[in-house]
Scaffold this motif. Structure first.
Motif, PDB file in Angstrom:
ATOM      1  N   ILE A 212      52.350  39.172  25.037  1.00 26.45           N
ATOM      2  CA  ILE A 212      53.393  40.211  24.393  1.00 26.45           C
ATOM      3  C   ILE A 212      52.695  40.179  23.176  1.00 26.45           C
ATOM      4  CG2 ILE A 212      56.193  40.103  23.287  1.00 26.45           C
ATOM      5  CD1 ILE A 212      56.035  38.899  26.133  1.00 26.45           C
ATOM      6  N   THR A 213      52.098  41.338  23.422  1.00 27.68           N
ATOM      7  CA  THR A 213      51.880  42.353  22.454  1.00 27.68           C
ATOM      8  C   THR A 213      52.675  43.551  21.731  1.00 27.68           C
ATOM      9  OG1 THR A 213      50.151  43.881  24.446  1.00 27.68           O
ATOM     10  CG2 THR A 213      49.302  41.802  23.556  1.00 27.68           C
ATOM     11  N   PRO A 214      51.743  44.015  20.367  1.00 25.14           N
ATOM     12  CA  PRO A 214      52.388  45.208  19.930  1.00 25.14           C
ATOM     13  C   PRO A 214      52.304  46.714  20.954  1.00 25.14           C
ATOM     14  CG  PRO A 214      51.300  44.511  18.467  1.00 25.14           C
ATOM     15  CD  PRO A 214      50.794  43.455  19.873  1.00 25.14           C
ATOM     16  N   GLU A 215      50.914  46.711  21.547  1.00 22.67           N
ATOM     17  CA  GLU A 215      50.877  47.797  23.052  1.00 22.67           C
ATOM     18  C   GLU A 215      51.985  47.503  24.181  1.00 22.67           C
ATOM     19  OE1 GLU A 215      47.488  47.703  20.908  1.00 22.67           O
ATOM     20  OE2 GLU A 215      49.018  45.815  22.297  1.00 22.67           O
ATOM     21  N   LEU A 216      52.132  46.199  24.632  1.00 24.20           N
ATOM     22  CA  LEU A 216      53.373  45.965  25.277  1.00 24.20           C
ATOM     23  C   LEU A 216      54.841  46.174  25.043  1.00 24.20           C
ATOM     24  CD1 LEU A 216      54.140  45.019  28.466  1.00 24.20           C
ATOM     25  CD2 LEU A 216      54.556  42.454  27.037  1.00 24.20           C
ATOM     26  N   CYS A 217      55.072  45.715  23.377  1.00 29.73           N
ATOM     27  CA  CYS A 217      56.567  45.967  23.158  1.00 29.73           C
ATOM     28  C   CYS A 217      56.719  47.506  23.208  1.00 29.73           C
ATOM     29  CB  CYS A 217      56.227  45.014  22.007  1.00 29.73           C
ATOM     30  SG  CYS A 217      56.504  44.051  21.814  1.00 29.73           S
ATOM     31  N   GLU A 218      56.052  48.191  23.266  1.00 29.81           N
ATOM     32  CA  GLU A 218      55.830  50.042  22.761  1.00 29.81           C
ATOM     33  C   GLU A 218      56.601  50.468  24.409  1.00 29.81           C
ATOM     34  OE1 GLU A 218      53.445  53.950  21.633  1.00 29.81           O
ATOM     35  OE2 GLU A 218      52.576  51.385  20.923  1.00 29.81           O
ATOM     36  N   ILE A 219      55.003  49.563  24.850  1.00 34.64           N
ATOM     37  CA  ILE A 219      56.056  50.186  26.757  1.00 34.64           C
ATOM     38  C   ILE A 219      57.282  50.061  26.765  1.00 34.64           C
ATOM     39  CG2 ILE A 219      55.309  49.887  28.668  1.00 34.64           C
ATOM     40  CD1 ILE A 219      52.499  49.630  27.736  1.00 34.64           C
ATOM     41  N   LEU A 220      58.184  48.690  26.769  1.00 34.58           N
ATOM     42  CA  LEU A 220      59.287  48.170  27.305  1.00 34.58           C
ATOM     43  C   LEU A 220      60.309  49.181  26.027  1.00 34.58           C
ATOM     44  CD1 LEU A 220      58.312  44.151  27.464  1.00 34.58           C
ATOM     45  CD2 LEU A 220      58.335  46.230  29.243  1.00 34.58           C
ATOM     46  N   GLY A 221      59.889  49.498  25.273  1.00 35.21           N
ATOM     47  CA  GLY A 221      61.024  50.051  24.169  1.00 35.21           C
ATOM     48  C   GLY A 221      61.274  51.336  24.379  1.00 35.21           C
ATOM     49  N   LYS A 222      60.260  51.931  24.611  1.00 26.90           N
ATOM     50  CA  LYS A 222      60.385  53.086  24.551  1.00 26.90           C
ATOM     51  C   LYS A 222      61.516  53.650  26.814  1.00 26.90           C
ATOM     52  CE  LYS A 222      56.417  54.698  27.866  1.00 26.90           C
ATOM     53  NZ  LYS A 222      55.263  55.168  28.061  1.00 26.90           N
ATOM     54  N   TYR A 223      61.835  53.100  26.841  1.00 23.68           N
ATOM     55  CA  TYR A 223      62.646  53.483  27.741  1.00 23.68           C
ATOM     56  C   TYR A 223      63.924  52.891  28.130  1.00 23.68           C
ATOM     57  CZ  TYR A 223      58.284  54.182  31.215  1.00 23.68           C
ATOM     58  OH  TYR A 223      57.303  54.836  31.151  1.00 23.68           O
ATOM     59  N   PRO A 224      64.914  53.825  28.551  1.00 22.26           N
ATOM     60  CA  PRO A 224      66.065  52.969  27.655  1.00 22.26           C
ATOM     61  C   PRO A 224      67.075  51.770  27.912  1.00 22.26           C
ATOM     62  CG  PRO A 224      66.268  54.092  30.205  1.00 22.26           C
ATOM     63  CD  PRO A 224      64.577  54.394  30.050  1.00 22.26           C
ATOM     64  N   SER A 225      67.011  51.331  29.132  1.00 17.51           N
ATOM     65  CA  SER A 225      67.499  50.361  29.283  1.00 17.51           C
ATOM     66  C   SER A 225      66.467  48.978  29.914  1.00 17.51           C
ATOM     67  CB  SER A 225      68.668  50.672  30.020  1.00 17.51           C
ATOM     68  OG  SER A 225      68.524  51.387  31.044  1.00 17.51           O
ATOM     69  N   VAL A 226      65.537  48.755  29.448  1.00 22.55           N
ATOM     70  CA  VAL A 226      65.197  47.470  29.460  1.00 22.55           C
ATOM     71  C   VAL A 226      65.740  46.351  29.425  1.00 22.55           C
ATOM     72  CG1 VAL A 226      62.268  46.315  30.354  1.00 22.55           C
ATOM     73  CG2 VAL A 226      62.678  48.843  30.008  1.00 22.55           C
ATOM     74  N   TRP A 227      65.642  45.013  29.953  1.00 28.63           N
ATOM     75  CA  TRP A 227      66.190  43.768  29.311  1.00 28.63           C
ATOM     76  C   TRP A 227      65.153  43.001  29.508  1.00 28.63           C
ATOM     77  CZ3 TRP A 227      71.695  42.929  28.130  1.00 28.63           C
ATOM     78  CH2 TRP A 227      72.343  43.564  27.193  1.00 28.63           C
ATOM     79  N   LEU A 228      65.442  41.576  28.945  1.00 27.59           N
ATOM     80  CA  LEU A 228      63.907  40.918  29.652  1.00 27.59           C
ATOM     81  C   LEU A 228      64.649  39.383  29.696  1.00 27.59           C
ATOM     82  CD1 LEU A 228      60.741  40.792  28.253  1.00 27.59           C
ATOM     83  CD2 LEU A 228      61.742  38.002  27.833  1.00 27.59           C
ATOM     84  N   ASN A 229      64.559  38.669  30.340  1.00 27.91           N
ATOM     85  CA  ASN A 229      65.227  37.100  30.763  1.00 27.91           C
ATOM     86  C   ASN A 229      63.702  36.085  30.895  1.00 27.91           C
ATOM     87  OD1 ASN A 229      68.036  37.907  30.498  1.00 27.91           O
ATOM     88  ND2 ASN A 229      67.799  37.545  32.818  1.00 27.91           N
ATOM     89  N   THR A 230      63.992  35.271  30.037  1.00 28.72           N
ATOM     90  CA  THR A 230      62.903  34.025  30.167  1.00 28.72           C
ATOM     91  C   THR A 230      63.155  33.267  30.638  1.00 28.72           C
ATOM     92  OG1 THR A 230      60.285  33.702  28.681  1.00 28.72           O
ATOM     93  CG2 THR A 230      62.931  33.752  26.848  1.00 28.72           C
ATOM     94  N   HIS A 231      62.293  32.101  30.341  1.00 26.61           N
ATOM     95  CA  HIS A 231      62.891  30.319  31.251  1.00 26.61           C
ATOM     96  C   HIS A 231      62.654  29.271  29.888  1.00 26.61           C
ATOM     97  CE1 HIS A 231      61.910  28.235  34.667  1.00 26.61           C
ATOM     98  NE2 HIS A 231      63.193  27.293  34.321  1.00 26.61           N
ATOM     99  N   PHE A 232      63.398  29.221  29.411  1.00 28.12           N
ATOM    100  CA  PHE A 232      63.045  28.149  27.974  1.00 28.12           C
ATOM    101  C   PHE A 232      63.851  27.200  29.096  1.00 28.12           C
ATOM    102  CE2 PHE A 232      61.553  31.145  24.977  1.00 28.12           C
ATOM    103  CZ  PHE A 232      60.657  30.470  24.178  1.00 28.12           C
ATOM    104  N   ASN A 233      62.755  25.382  28.693  1.00 36.04           N
ATOM    105  CA  ASN A 233      63.799  24.839  29.292  1.00 36.04           C
ATOM    106  C   ASN A 233      64.017  24.067  28.599  1.00 36.04           C
ATOM    107  OD1 ASN A 233      64.529  25.437  31.846  1.00 36.04           O
ATOM    108  ND2 ASN A 233      62.338  24.706  32.327  1.00 36.04           N
ATOM    109  N   HIS A 234      63.117  24.017  27.834  1.00 36.05           N
ATOM    110  CA  HIS A 234      62.879  22.411  26.238  1.00 36.05           C
ATOM    111  C   HIS A 234      62.759  22.591  24.821  1.00 36.05           C
ATOM    112  CE1 HIS A 234      62.075  18.813  24.327  1.00 36.05           C
ATOM    113  NE2 HIS A 234      62.652  18.308  25.024  1.00 36.05           N
ATOM    114  N   PRO A 235      63.409  22.424  24.206  1.00 41.80           N
ATOM    115  CA  PRO A 235      62.936  23.117  22.923  1.00 41.80           C
ATOM    116  C   PRO A 235      61.541  23.278  22.152  1.00 41.80           C
ATOM    117  CG  PRO A 235      65.543  20.900  22.542  1.00 41.80           C
ATOM    118  CD  PRO A 235      64.650  21.834  23.946  1.00 41.80           C
TER     119      PRO A 235
END
Length: 419
Positions: A212-235
């Motif tokens: 998760i880099t600033p460059e990646l976040c810039e790409i994802l943030g410029k599109y109208p409705s991108v959602w992200l689901n991740t996968h934490f299983n334990h604290p």
């Protein structure tokens, strides 16, 4: 442990913070693993046997989270192979969710199960091979990103199906493709008029947060409705590095959700799940689903009873905020999709009202209105223009007055064939 891992790889801080370095230096052999955690000779032999069937790959970062003194460490259990993975039960399946059956062809990267959305596989690579992976048939034996030809065919499938408004990018891990490939694919998908949202399924914030880099976040943030689901299983997985990655995504305006899997010995405890959900909310991530572990090959030792999952939800509902309560689902074998299951709070119902219970055991009567008929407000023009919203799929057919249907029956019903 992180210092030990850095020393083992002779890695500088800059290298350890580079996701490409992390990916190239994943731990794949017993010899590499035993430099980090103590392994007895029987354990090493068991791991080698398991690796003959299911490969191992652990990012140095994720390996640094393992408690070397605890054989039952929840991080270790998700990352290090066990001989139990070779014990196959008769009810376990190579493709338990029938994803391949719901694809247009064997070569396709598309699975189209639900009416208005598709699963779009774009990479076969992962930052780590989770031992509980439901796609072991695809992931691990050969790593690759799907070819541009296959991806273009997937884009065309979405373009040719106007009912598809929601596209889920997954893999492998959808964030293991390059920034350039992801940017191009998002642009192509959002150029399709009927695509409203694109979801990204990734475990990178958990196992490879350096991705998760600033460059990646810039790409994802410029599109109208991108959602992200991740996968934490334990604290234990919500580390300073993971928090930083998730905060970068939220600051870029990406809505975040989490999909956990209920795993025996890892998180099958109400206290652990409650703490996990609270920690997720602190990093602006909605606990979305808690999955019953799938019936994939070699996962019997991870599976719990469904009753245990229901019990955990019972211990959450009312005891914490609704935002912290995920939906517990069983992804039905045979391609039936996600079926929500949980405690029953409806005791009975009558013409006058319904009898309900709450999380404390309080029982109450909720009165129904004296006169009510289900009529769409103002004879809604939306329903008239889109009849599929009412009657084209499954149980909805029973609720549409325009259908002369009083029951839904499977094909080949035995009693219908008697005479």
């Amino acid at each position: 442990m992180i210092s030990k891992v850095k020393d083992c790889f002779n890695a500088s801080n800059e290298e350890f913070s580079d996701w490409n370095w992390q990916y190239r230096h994943r731990i794949t052999t017993v010899e590499e693993l035993e430099k980090l955690i103590p392994l007895s000779e029987p354990e090493k032999e068991d791991i080698r046997k398991a690796l003959e069937v299911f490969p191992m790959a652990i990012s140095p970062y994720y390996a640094s989270l393992i408690d070397p003194e605890d054989p039952g460490c929840p991080i270790r259990m998700q990352a290090v192979p066990l001989l139990a993975e070779l014990q196959k039960s008769s009810w376990e399946l190579e493709d338990p969710l029938c994803e391949d059956s719901d694809s247009p062809s064997e070569e396709s990267c598309i699975t189209h199960r639900y009416p208005d959305r598709v699963l779009f596989l774009i990479s076969n690579r992962c930052g780590m091979y989770c031992r509980h992976c439901t796609r072991k048939r695809r992931v691990g034996n050969r790593e690759y990103d799907y070819s541009e030809k296959v991806i273009r065919e997937g884009i065309e499938y979405v373009r040719e199906h106007p009912e598809v408004r929601d596209v889920l990018l997954s893999g492998g891990d959808a964030l293991l493709v390059s920034d350039e490939r992801l940017d191009w694919l998002l642009r192509e998908l959002f150029d399709i008029p009927h695509v409203e949202i694109v979801r990204i399924g990734t475990r990178a914030p958990v196992t490879l947060p350096q991705r998760i880099t600033p460059e990646l976040c810039e790409i994802l943030g410029k599109y109208p409705s991108v959602w992200l689901n991740t996968h934490f299983n334990h604290p234990k997985e919500i580390t300073p590095e993971a928090k930083k990655a998730m905060n970068m995504l939220s600051r870029a305006g990406i809505p975040l959700g989490n999909q956990s899997v209920l795993l025996r010995g890892v998180n099958d405890c109400p206290t652990i799940i409650k703490k996990l959900c609270h920690e997720l909310l602190r990093i602006k991530t909605r606990p979305y689903y808690l999955y019953q572990c799938d019936l994939s090959f070699g996962l019997e030792h991870f599976r719990t009873s469904v009753a245990r999952g229901i019990e955990i939800i019972e211990m959450l509902r009312g005891h914490t905020s609704g935002l912290a309560v995920p939906t517990f689902v069983v992804d039905a074998p045979g391609g039936g999709g996600k079926i929500p299951v949980g405690p029953n709070y409806l005791i009975s119902n009558s013409d006058n009202g319904v009898t309900l219970r709450n999380y404390e055991g309080v029982i109450c009567m909720y009165s129904e209105p004296a006169e009510y008929s289900a009529v769409c407000p103002q004879k809604c023009s939306i329903c008239d223009k889109h009849p599929g919203l009412k009657s084209d799929t499954g149980l909805a057919k029973l609720y549409d007055e325009e259908n002369d249907i009083i029951s839904l029956e499977p094909e080949g019903l035995e009693r219908k064939l008697r005479f």
